[in-house]
Enzyme design. Structure first.
Site, PDB file in Angstrom:
ATOM      1  N   HIS A 182     -10.449  -5.542  -3.281  1.00  0.00           N
ATOM      2  CA  HIS A 182      -8.963  -5.888  -2.823  1.00  0.00           C
ATOM      3  C   HIS A 182      -9.114  -6.308  -1.096  1.00  0.00           C
ATOM      4  O   HIS A 182      -9.615  -5.784  -0.576  1.00  0.00           O
ATOM      5  CB  HIS A 182      -8.146  -4.206  -2.813  1.00  0.00           C
ATOM      6  CG  HIS A 182      -8.711  -3.240  -2.296  1.00  0.00           C
ATOM      7  ND1 HIS A 182      -9.943  -2.303  -2.855  1.00  0.00           N
ATOM      8  CD2 HIS A 182      -8.551  -2.567  -1.222  1.00  0.00           C
ATOM      9  CE1 HIS A 182      -9.951  -1.434  -2.305  1.00  0.00           C
ATOM     10  NE2 HIS A 182      -9.419  -1.470  -1.289  1.00  0.00           N
ATOM     11  N   ASP A 221       0.969  -1.237   0.021  1.00  0.00           N
ATOM     12  CA  ASP A 221      -0.151   0.065  -0.025  1.00  0.00           C
ATOM     13  C   ASP A 221       0.798   1.252  -0.139  1.00  0.00           C
ATOM     14  O   ASP A 221       1.841   1.414   0.499  1.00  0.00           O
ATOM     15  CB  ASP A 221      -0.830  -0.024   1.302  1.00  0.00           C
ATOM     16  CG  ASP A 221      -2.079   0.998   1.066  1.00  0.00           C
ATOM     17  OD1 ASP A 221      -3.050   0.469   0.667  1.00  0.00           O
ATOM     18  OD2 ASP A 221      -2.045   2.225   0.887  1.00  0.00           O
ATOM     19  N   ILE A 222       0.549   2.054  -0.821  1.00  0.00           N
ATOM     20  CA  ILE A 222       1.185   3.231  -0.957  1.00  0.00           C
ATOM     21  C   ILE A 222       1.222   4.066   0.222  1.00  0.00           C
ATOM     22  O   ILE A 222       2.090   5.022   0.591  1.00  0.00           O
ATOM     23  CB  ILE A 222       0.735   4.197  -2.065  1.00  0.00           C
ATOM     24  CG1 ILE A 222       1.818   5.415  -2.629  1.00  0.00           C
ATOM     25  CG2 ILE A 222      -0.563   4.816  -1.880  1.00  0.00           C
ATOM     26  CD1 ILE A 222       1.441   5.810  -4.128  1.00  0.00           C
ATOM     27  N   GLY A 245     -16.167   2.169   3.530  1.00  0.00           N
ATOM     28  CA  GLY A 245     -15.137   2.901   3.458  1.00  0.00           C
ATOM     29  C   GLY A 245     -14.068   2.750   2.224  1.00  0.00           C
ATOM     30  O   GLY A 245     -12.684   2.868   2.201  1.00  0.00           O
ATOM     31  N   GLN A 246     -14.785   2.128   1.236  1.00  0.00           N
ATOM     32  CA  GLN A 246     -14.015   1.715   0.103  1.00  0.00           C
ATOM     33  C   GLN A 246     -13.548   3.035  -0.787  1.00  0.00           C
ATOM     34  O   GLN A 246     -14.524   3.816  -1.077  1.00  0.00           O
ATOM     35  CB  GLN A 246     -14.854   0.623  -0.758  1.00  0.00           C
ATOM     36  CG  GLN A 246     -14.229   0.123  -2.214  1.00  0.00           C
ATOM     37  CD  GLN A 246     -14.752  -1.065  -2.534  1.00  0.00           C
ATOM     38  OE1 GLN A 246     -15.894  -1.219  -2.459  1.00  0.00           O
ATOM     39  NE2 GLN A 246     -14.136  -1.409  -3.825  1.00  0.00           N
ATOM     40  N   ASN A 268     -12.929  -3.473   2.680  1.00  0.00           N
ATOM     41  CA  ASN A 268     -13.812  -2.346   2.544  1.00  0.00           C
ATOM     42  C   ASN A 268     -14.577  -2.306   1.398  1.00  0.00           C
ATOM     43  O   ASN A 268     -14.078  -2.662   0.336  1.00  0.00           O
ATOM     44  CB  ASN A 268     -12.864  -1.025   2.570  1.00  0.00           C
ATOM     45  CG  ASN A 268     -12.163  -0.672   4.206  1.00  0.00           C
ATOM     46  OD1 ASN A 268     -12.524  -1.350   5.054  1.00  0.00           O
ATOM     47  ND2 ASN A 268     -10.946  -0.428   3.798  1.00  0.00           N
ATOM     48  N   HIS A 283      -6.919  -6.015   2.020  1.00  0.00           N
ATOM     49  CA  HIS A 283      -5.821  -5.258   2.930  1.00  0.00           C
ATOM     50  C   HIS A 283      -5.196  -6.453   3.607  1.00  0.00           C
ATOM     51  O   HIS A 283      -5.890  -7.256   4.529  1.00  0.00           O
ATOM     52  CB  HIS A 283      -6.255  -4.516   4.001  1.00  0.00           C
ATOM     53  CG  HIS A 283      -6.745  -2.897   2.930  1.00  0.00           C
ATOM     54  ND1 HIS A 283      -5.996  -2.087   3.272  1.00  0.00           N
ATOM     55  CD2 HIS A 283      -7.973  -2.678   2.604  1.00  0.00           C
ATOM     56  CE1 HIS A 283      -6.779  -1.103   2.267  1.00  0.00           C
ATOM     57  NE2 HIS A 283      -8.093  -1.574   2.040  1.00  0.00           N
TER      58      HIS A 283
HETATM   59  P1  5GP Z   1      -9.627   1.449   0.296  1.00  0.00           P
HETATM   60  O1  5GP Z   1     -10.072   2.555   1.185  1.00  0.00           O
HETATM   61  O2  5GP Z   1     -10.410   1.351  -0.908  1.00  0.00           O
HETATM   62  O3  5GP Z   1     -10.153  -0.106   1.256  1.00  0.00           O
HETATM   63  O4  5GP Z   1      -8.234   1.000   0.046  1.00  0.00           O
HETATM   64  C1  5GP Z   1      -7.593   1.607  -1.033  1.00  0.00           C
HETATM   65  C2  5GP Z   1      -6.084   1.537  -0.639  1.00  0.00           C
HETATM   66  O5  5GP Z   1      -5.281   1.961  -1.731  1.00  0.00           O
HETATM   67  C3  5GP Z   1      -5.545   2.712   0.272  1.00  0.00           C
HETATM   68  O6  5GP Z   1      -5.183   2.124   1.494  1.00  0.00           O
HETATM   69  C4  5GP Z   1      -4.657   3.441  -0.444  1.00  0.00           C
HETATM   70  O7  5GP Z   1      -3.529   3.926   0.346  1.00  0.00           O
HETATM   71  C5  5GP Z   1      -4.237   2.492  -1.434  1.00  0.00           C
HETATM   72  N1  5GP Z   1      -3.808   3.025  -2.725  1.00  0.00           N
HETATM   73  C6  5GP Z   1      -4.367   4.095  -3.442  1.00  0.00           C
HETATM   74  N2  5GP Z   1      -3.766   4.318  -4.479  1.00  0.00           N
HETATM   75  C7  5GP Z   1      -2.635   3.594  -4.427  1.00  0.00           C
HETATM   76  C8  5GP Z   1      -1.548   3.722  -5.454  1.00  0.00           C
HETATM   77  O8  5GP Z   1      -1.400   4.237  -6.419  1.00  0.00           O
HETATM   78  N3  5GP Z   1      -0.584   2.738  -5.180  1.00  0.00           N
HETATM   79  C9  5GP Z   1      -0.795   2.049  -4.096  1.00  0.00           C
HETATM   80  N4  5GP Z   1       0.424   1.125  -3.725  1.00  0.00           N
HETATM   81  N5  5GP Z   1      -1.615   1.977  -3.274  1.00  0.00           N
HETATM   82  C10 5GP Z   1      -2.672   2.882  -3.486  1.00  0.00           C
END
Ligand code: 5GP
Ligand code: ZN
Length: 115
Positions: A101, A31-32, A94-95, A88, A103
């Site tokens: 995906h 994750d970034i 909170g998606q 999520n 986590h």
């Molecule tokens: P969500 O909030 O949808 O469950 O998780 C999305 C996740 O993707 C977040 O934790 C966010 O930091 C990660 N993320 C978003 N954009 C990027 C990206 O460009 N590269 C990487 N490695 N992670 C990303």
């Protein structure tokens, strides 16, 4: 592939990522914005919007995603102490990226319940 999907772009290599695992149908990358010492995302290469959009034909893939998440968590050192596996889903869940995906969060004790 969905043109406007960040994770499809990561699958295609258009957006770079630090990969943790890859095969023909699954990609895992770091994750970034890590929320724990270990924070990886395990995704199907195929664009599935969310867990709510998972179809019966994807059940095998979903099982392999879970299995890969487990294997990777162990590889990353969470076998003993455990980890949190989070999906999520949708607005209330909170998606923020609309590509399914899982986590993997580990490397420290995580609090519960979430906010
Ligand atoms: P969500 O909030 O949808 O469950 O998780 C999305 C996740 O993707 C977040 O934790 C966010 O930091 C990660 N993320 C978003 N954009 C990027 C990206 O460009 N590269 C990487 N490695 N992670 C990303
Ligand atoms: Zn996508």
């Amino acid at each position: 592939m969905m043109n406007d999907c960040i994770f499809c772009k990561i699958v295609d290599g258009v957006i770079p990522s630090k990969k943790a695992y890859e095969d023909d149908e699954i990609l895992a990358f770091h994750d970034i914005t890590p929320m724990a010492p270990i924070h990886c995302l395990v995704i199907p290469k195929k664009h599935i919007r969310s867990l709510m959009d998972l179809e019966a034909k994807d059940i095998g893939l979903a099982g392999r995603l879970l299995n890969k998440a487990q294997e990777l968590a162990k590889e990353l050192g969470c076998g003993e102490n455990g980890a949190r596996f989070v999906i999520n889903t949708g607005r209330d869940g909170g998606q923020t990226v609309d590509h399914l995906h899982i986590h993997i969060l580990g490397g420290r004790a995580l609090s519960w319940p979430p906010g």
